[in-house]
Motif scaffolding. Structure first.
Motif, short mmCIF file in Angstrom:
data_model
loop_
_atom_site.label_atom_id
_atom_site.label_comp_id
_atom_site.label_asym_id
_atom_site.label_seq_id
_atom_site.Cartn_x
_atom_site.Cartn_y
_atom_site.Cartn_z
N GLN A 163 0.87 -1.17 0.00
CA GLN A 163 0.00 0.00 0.00
C GLN A 163 0.90 1.22 0.00
N VAL A 164 0.66 2.13 -0.91
CA VAL A 164 1.58 3.27 -1.04
C VAL A 164 0.82 4.59 -0.97
N ARG A 165 1.56 5.59 -0.63
CA ARG A 165 1.02 6.94 -0.52
C ARG A 165 1.76 7.81 -1.52
N ASN A 166 1.00 8.59 -2.25
CA ASN A 166 1.61 9.45 -3.25
C ASN A 166 1.82 10.83 -2.65
N VAL A 167 3.08 11.16 -2.46
CA VAL A 167 3.42 12.48 -1.92
C VAL A 167 4.25 13.21 -2.98
N GLU A 168 3.65 14.20 -3.58
CA GLU A 168 4.32 14.99 -4.62
C GLU A 168 4.97 14.09 -5.67
N ASP A 169 4.16 13.17 -6.18
CA ASP A 169 4.57 12.24 -7.24
C ASP A 169 5.64 11.25 -6.81
N ASN A 170 5.88 11.18 -5.50
CA ASN A 170 6.76 10.12 -5.00
C ASN A 170 5.91 9.12 -4.23
N LEU A 171 6.16 7.85 -4.50
CA LEU A 171 5.36 6.82 -3.83
C LEU A 171 6.13 6.33 -2.61
N PHE A 172 5.46 6.38 -1.47
CA PHE A 172 6.04 5.87 -0.23
C PHE A 172 5.22 4.68 0.25
N ASP A 183 -3.66 3.57 10.43
CA ASP A 183 -2.40 2.80 10.45
C ASP A 183 -1.81 2.65 9.05
N CYS A 184 -2.67 2.54 8.08
CA CYS A 184 -2.23 2.36 6.70
C CYS A 184 -2.84 3.47 5.86
N PRO A 185 -2.18 4.64 5.82
CA PRO A 185 -2.81 5.79 5.17
C PRO A 185 -2.63 5.84 3.66
N GLY A 186 -2.05 4.81 3.09
CA GLY A 186 -1.81 4.82 1.64
C GLY A 186 -3.10 4.81 0.84
N THR A 187 -2.99 5.27 -0.38
CA THR A 187 -4.17 5.37 -1.23
C THR A 187 -4.10 4.44 -2.44
N GLU A 188 -2.95 3.89 -2.70
CA GLU A 188 -2.82 3.04 -3.89
C GLU A 188 -2.19 1.71 -3.50
N ASP A 230 12.94 7.46 2.98
CA ASP A 230 13.16 8.80 3.53
C ASP A 230 11.89 9.62 3.34
N THR A 231 10.91 9.34 4.18
CA THR A 231 9.61 9.97 3.98
C THR A 231 9.59 11.43 4.40
N ASN A 232 10.49 11.83 5.29
CA ASN A 232 10.50 13.23 5.71
C ASN A 232 11.51 14.06 4.93
N ARG A 233 12.12 13.43 3.94
CA ARG A 233 13.02 14.12 3.00
C ARG A 233 14.18 14.84 3.71
N ASP A 234 14.71 14.22 4.75
CA ASP A 234 15.85 14.85 5.39
C ASP A 234 17.18 14.25 4.91
N GLY A 235 17.10 13.40 3.92
CA GLY A 235 18.31 12.86 3.32
C GLY A 235 18.80 11.57 3.94
#
Lengths: 743, 303, 201
Positions: A40-49, A77-82, A231-236
């Motif tokens: 199950q993935v979440r689309n954040v700014e065209d990135n799938l997590f 618990d599972c916030p993904g949309t795809e 790296d879901t929070n994009r801190d590298g």
């Protein structure tokens, strides 16, 4: 004399050794290929997590996947949309993402979901008719037995690990209400990791008997194994501050495949049921509670305890833990931990799983036909990680002689004093009577009968026992104005100790011995529900229709009363919903709509309405020819034929060559290049490898199945053959090397 | 100084004395035999050879194999021709023009115009024989006939066996082109290549005997005007039959164990195809020669 | 031993000798013509198809796999073609009174954008008349064929396609030809022959 004895012994052997048909061996490769990794993935700014992962199993060639609901349905618990589906493309390697999927059917309580492959990873639609994916068949899980060997297949880790098979045995069954024909859980000795949840457990014939299931608890509630991988929070860097994927702990329970059958049937036929005014199934926000834990050695046909006990004699094989629950929802995770003499007992414990019992009521979890070793047992139930008071039970020693009340049966007395109702569902009236058995009672003993309506005490009758030691007695509740419809409960106490308890439902009008709650039930078809309410009853629909309306009127059923709506096609259930009644006490035209994205398949459709497992109304209608179309791709077992087609000159694979397997009814000479005569087709890949889209059926003494084959490619001599037969002895998968020669 | 040359008691054999030409059958047998030996050797040792030689030399080896029939012919026919009293003058020309005709006309006609690969392999056995006869067979034999007819016939036909010699020459040209097409354009395995080279050589030599026989008969006898056309048809038919039969023998039937080629069958068929026309051809040529001599002696007797 | 001494000029040929060569030449030419006919029969022989309900009669290439079990009137595929299987398909769709061929083409393209990779319309041409002088519109397009078995390793094929649309009595007939882009030109002969044999009733 010796020879006579020998002959006799041999004859005896021929008698006692049954001649059974050879069963095909467990085709582990096919099963592993049918096991998918669900992300199950979440689309954040065209990135799938990735938000949640689980294993899944293909149950149809056109891409239906059976898996757990908790990891696929969008939730806190599972916030993904795809949903991304990765296939086990090559044995021993990590799965490769191949498709996107959508939820086709879901039962959050059973924690089962049917996903349907719909798109390519790039978003293009998949032509499901062209899909020819390996799949498995569902076994009759009620036929499984303790100590039976099973193989659990799934993905033991997050993404990197290849599909894995784990062997184990069935150690027991857990029983819960509403699944009277089979267990609610199959317990296993196999060590199954959390990410294998949603995968499959298979019998020795390679059929799916259960779905390993556990619901990981939310982070923070318990010490959950939750792994950050992106790296879901994009801190590298990937650290604990990134979103993690909960993979849960060990799994010791399997959801029996029989519980998944209605979902699979509905999904494969594309059927959707929409019911007017169903209660919402989401959490109310209140803290789930579990209370009033007690034990019973058995349950009756209505799912009620026969009596209440605090100990069991040695050799007992049946025990049920009853409890009341409130504020529960399908998202609630409950768990049962059992200790024996202080040591954790995995056999009778249940790992954290989703709640399937609705919001409130009486529930049990138990086992039957399974020996309970002697010892002091402690049972602790958890709801969302919060423990309810522990209940203790001692098993061992001889049967104890104590005062016992049991087997409560209810009836409504009519004016002539005759009991009405089936024992647990009574029509409206003035007096409800409860009959029960008693043993080892002593006259003079204090006992009390307490009656409740919808959880509130409505009557209490303390008394002194005067009926003797053993026999049958009764107690009743009366209301001159008529008893109100609703859910009633009777508790019988002996010397302030709960001796017996049971619930019953009072609803509907008197009609014979049974209540009439639902009436004027009918099928019709219309464009809108309003139009359907005005339409007359139809029992035969000659043409295929897009929607089928089931309507009925109702009377004297109290809001909150649990009732069951069940849809069947050709005698098989494809929808069953137990829910509290949410409509007014009486009314007309309750509507349930059956629809399909295409038109409804031909078949005989039934709708049944039940209360407390009592069938109160049923209607039937025929659509089209009144029988489901035959699915010629339904069989999953057989020999997988695959191989490589090579150029005999270059010894290199030839891409794009067709391998045509002709149906058993035709020979090569009969084959006139008509698709209807083709059993299976394959086209070679860039390396010349091919794989037939359907397994070859086994040829037996009773039914000889001989296929024909044609391999033809421009520039090469064609190869054709008749009489291709496979048996259970044939190697599976059957790998062929085929050299094509040029002239 | 007087020299003394002893007189032989028996005069030298007339045949040796008056036969100033290269012996064609011996050359064909030598070339065919050596080619089969080389091919068989390659077939048996291809596994070792492939392991031994570097990958970059494999194309060289394949080209060498493709040219082997030509080299053998140059050694045992053309070079031998130079050492006899009456060499055949147009052999090289016939071979070269045959190769050019094959490359410029024959192969394009068969592959691109007739598109035989697109429909013939999938036809029934009879259809394939008829189809190959009227496409591949007639194209190849007609071209070979035209080359010999307009380069060497009738001027360079002095004896009947000139027909075979020139027929073989044009076939060698044709074979070389076919081999190069097969071995250079496709990465054929070495053992398969060896087998294919023999097969192609055998078919071409067999048909060249037939075409040569027809041209010689027309040159030295006075056969029915249909005879040459009949020989052309026979040569085309041999091609039409040989291609599907060889392929059919090589190709195994389907079974659940797989479908594997049977190259030895192909080798055997090629060998038979090479041997039978040589024997039949030599017999026919000898018969024709004998008939001609009988006719001549009858004529002399009548004079 | 018969031998002829080479002279300075070509020997005179007898009538029979000349006749032999003329007949051989004539035979060879005749045989090549037979070969050409056999080739045409082998390549372009057809099987008749008639659908009374749809009012369509057609001659499709023999030994192409016939299929009428999908959402089309029928489809034939050349299963012996190595690589993408050259396909001819006839489909009927209802069309409203106000529906134009252009709007139908747009609808088809929108569907294909959803399902075909790298789908691209090359051109739309209104100049292809069908049998009985039915006016039609031709749309040429390409896409990457990625219909594949996920367990095998296939590389997408560039496919060229042609749709011919003709509105006929409340229905639009869509005749589709699909072939590997590399063999499209040579395979197009099959489609032309198919169109010439197509009849509507």
């Amino acid at each position: 004399m010796k020879s006579l004895t020998l002959i006799a012994v041999l004859l005896l052997f021929t008698y006692i050794v049954p001649v059974t048909a050879q069963q095909p061996a467990l085709d582990i490769e096919r099963i592993q290929r049918a096991t998918v990794f669900v992300m199950q993935v979440r689309n954040v700014e065209d990135n799938l997590f990735i938000t949640c992962v689980s294993s899944g199993t293909l149950v149809s060639r056109d891409g239906l996947i059976l898996t757990n609901a908790h990891s696929t349905q969008q939730s806190a618990d599972c916030p993904g949309t795809e949903l991304i589906i990765a296939l086990n493309v090559r044995s021993g390697e990590s799965p490769i993402a191949q498709y996107r999927a959508e939820i086709a059917q879901i039962d959050p309580g059973l924690d089962l979901a049917l996903l349907r492959i719909t798109r390519e990873p790039d978003g293009r639609l998949v032509n499901r008719e062209n899909l020819a994916l390996p799949f498995v068949e569902l076994a009759d899980s009620s036929a499984t037995r303790i100590d039976e060997t099973i193989t659990i297949v799934g993905y033991p880790g997050i993404a990197d690990d290849p599909v894995t098979a784990v062997q184990g045995t069935i150690t027991g069954f857990a029983l819960e209400p509403r699944s009277t024909n089979s267990a609610s859980w199959i317990k296993t000795s196999a060590v199954i990791s959390g990410t294998m949840s949603g995968g499959g457990a298979y019998n020795t014939q390679g059929q799916l008997v259960g779905i390993p299931t556990t619901a990981p608890l939310r982070q923070g509630i318990l010490n959950t194994n939750c792994i950050p991988i992106q790296d879901t929070n994009r801190d590298g860097i990937v650290t604990a501050s990134d979103d993690c994927i909960a993979i849960g702990g060990f799994i010791n329970a399997l959801r029996p495949s029989n519980l998944a059958r209605p979902l699979v049937r509905a999904a494969s036929l594309g059927l959707d049921v929409e019911v007017m005014s169903l209660p919402t199934t989401t959490s109310s926000g209140n803290t789930p509670t579990i209370s009033r834990l007690f034990f019973s050695p058995s349950v009756n046909e209505a799912g009620m305890p026969t009596t209440v006990i605090s100990n069991l004699p040695s050799g007992s094989t049946s025990l049920y833990l009853f409890f009341d629950y409130a504020n529960m929802s399908p998202e609630t995770v409950y768990e049962l931990r059992v200790t024996t003499d202080g040591r954790p007992n995995a056999t009778f414990s249940l790992a954290p799983v989703r709640w399937s019992g609705g919001s409130s009521g009486l529930w049990y979890i138990g086992s039957s036909g399974q020996p309970w070793p002697n010892g002091v047992y402690e049972f602790t139930l958890f709801a969302n990680g919060v423990a309810a008071p522990t209940q203790r039970l001692t098993i061992g020693g001889p049967p104890q002689i104590t005062a016992t009340m049991s087997d409560i049966v209810f009836g409504l007395l009519n004016l002539r004093g005759e009991p009405l109702g089936n024992g647990f569902v009574l029509p409206s009236g003035n007096t409800a009577s409860a009959q029960f058995l008693y043993r080892n009672m002593s006259n003079g003993t204090n006992w009390t009968a307490i009656w409740y309506l919808d959880g509130n005490e409505v009557s209490r009758t303390p008394d002194v026992w005067s009926e003797g030691e053993t026999g049958s007695a009764s107690t009743s509740i009366q209301d001159p104005n008529g008893l109100r419809p609703g859910s009633y409960r009777l508790e019988l106490y002996v010397e302030n100790g709960l001796a017996a308890t049971s619930d019953f439902t009072l609803a509907g009008a008197q009609q014979g011995v049974r209540p009439q709650i639902f009436s004027n039930a009918r099928f019709t078809t219309a464009a809108t529900p309003a139009e359907a309410a005005q339409s007359g009853a139809i029992s035969t629909f000659s043409d295929s229709i897009p929607q089928l309306y089931a309507l009925f009127d109702w009377q004297q059923i109290a809001p909150g009363t649990l009732w069951t709506l069940r849809w069947l096609v050709d005698g098989d259930v494809f929808y069953e919903q137990v829910s509290p009644w949410t409509m007014p006490e009486s009314g007309q035209n309750f509507t349930a709509i059956l629809s399909s994205p295409n038109r409804l398949p031909d078949g005989t459709y039934n709708v049944q309405m039940l209360v407390n497992n009592l069938l109160l109304a049923s209607i039937e209608a025929k659509v089209g020819i009144g029988q489901l179309p035959i699915d010629r791709f339904a069989r999953a077992d057989g020999v997988l034929l695959r191989g490589q087609i090579l150029d005999s000159n270059t010894r290199q694979g030839i891409p794009g060559v067709a391998f045509i397997l002709i149906s058993e009814d035709f020979s090569v000479s009969d084959f006139d290049w008509n698709q209807s005569k083709v059993y299976a087709l394959a086209v070679t890949d860039q390396n010349g490898f091919f794989e037939l889209e359907r397994p070859l059926e086994y040829s037996t003494d009773d039914r000889e199945i001989a296929y024909s084959a044609v391999i033809a490619a421009d520039g090469y001599q064609p190869i054709s053959a008749d009489g291709i037969e496979v048996t259970t002895e044939t190697e599976n998968p059957l790998e062929l090397i085929i050299y094509l020669s040029r002239d | 100084m007087t020299s003394f040359t002893p007189r032989l008691l028996t005069p030298p054999r007339e045949k040796e004395d008056i036969y100033p030409y290269r012996r064609v059958w011996r050359s064909i047998i030598l070339e065919g035999g050596i080619l089969i030996a080389i091919a068989a050797g390659l077939f048996l040792t291809s596994g070792f050879i492939t392991d031994l030689i570097p990958v970059q030399f494999e194309p060289v080896l394949r080209i060498a194999l493709a040219l082997t029939p030509l080299v053998l012919w140059l050694i045992f026919s053309w070079w031998a021709e130079q050492r006899v009293m009456q060499p055949r003058a147009r052999l090289i020309a016939v071979a070269v023009i045959g190769a050019l005709a094959a490359n410029a006309v024959g192969e394009p006609l068969i592959n691109q115009f007739f598109q035989v690969e697109d429909w013939l392999p999938l036809s029934s056995a009879i259809d394939r024989i008829v189809g190959y006869t009227f496409t591949v067979g007639i194209t190849q034999e007609f071209l070979k006939y035209l080359v010999v007819r307009y380069v060497a016939w009738p001027d360079h036909f002095r004896i009947r066996l000139d027909g075979v010699a020139y027929g073989v020459a044009v076939s060698i040209g044709y074979v070389t082109v076919l081999n190069l097409h097969l071995l250079v354009n496709t990465p054929v395995a070495l053992d398969v290549a060896a087998q294919r080279v023999v097969a192609t050589y055998a078919i071409q030599i067999a048909t060249s005997v037939v075409i040569g026989y027809g041209l010689s008969e027309v040159r030295f006898s006075d056969p029915n005007p249909l005879f040459l056309a009949l020989m052309l048809a026979l040569a085309a038919l041999i091609t039409g039959i040989a291609i599907p039969i060889r392929a059919g023998l090589t190709n195994a039937a389907f079974s659940l164990e797989g479908v594997f080629p049977r190259p030895l069958f192909g080798f055997g068929f090629s060998a038979v195809l090479l041997v039978i026309p040589i024997f039949v051809g030599s017999f026919l040529f000898a018969s024709a020669e004998r008939r001609a001599q009988e006719a001549m002696s009858d004529m002399e007797d009548s004079i | 031993m018969t031998f002829i001494e080479l002279g300075s000029g070509s020997p005179d040929l007898s009538y029979r000798q000349r006749a032999s060569h003329v007949i051989a030449l004539a035979f060879a030419v005749f045989a090549l013509v037979i070969g050409y006919n056999l080739r045409n029969t082998g390549l372009f022989s057809t099987t008749r198809y008639e659908n009374v309900e749809a009012g369509i009669r057609a001659e499709y290439p023999r030994n192409w796999l016939f299929d009428n079990q999908g959402d089309y009137v029928f489809r034939v595929r050349n299963m012996t073609r190595v690589g993408f299987k050259t396909t001819i398909q006839v489909e009927l769709r209802p069309v409203g009174a106000a529906g134009s061929t252009r709007s139908i083409l747009d609808a088809i393209s929108l569907e294909r954008f959803q399902s075909l990779a790298a789908y691209q319309v090359i051109n739309v041409d209104a100049s292809t008349p069908l049998a009985d002088d039915i006016e039609s519109v031709t749309m040429a397009y390409t896409y990457a064929d990625t219909d594949r078995d996920p367990f095998l390793q296939s590389i997408p094929t560039v496919v060229r396609g042609v749709d011919i649309l003709a509105v006929r009595g409340g229905q639009v007939v869509i005749i589709t030809f699909l072939a590997d882009a590399t063999t499209f030109e040579s395979d197009y002969a099959f489609f032309e022959r198919f169109l010439s044999g197509l009849e509507f009733r």
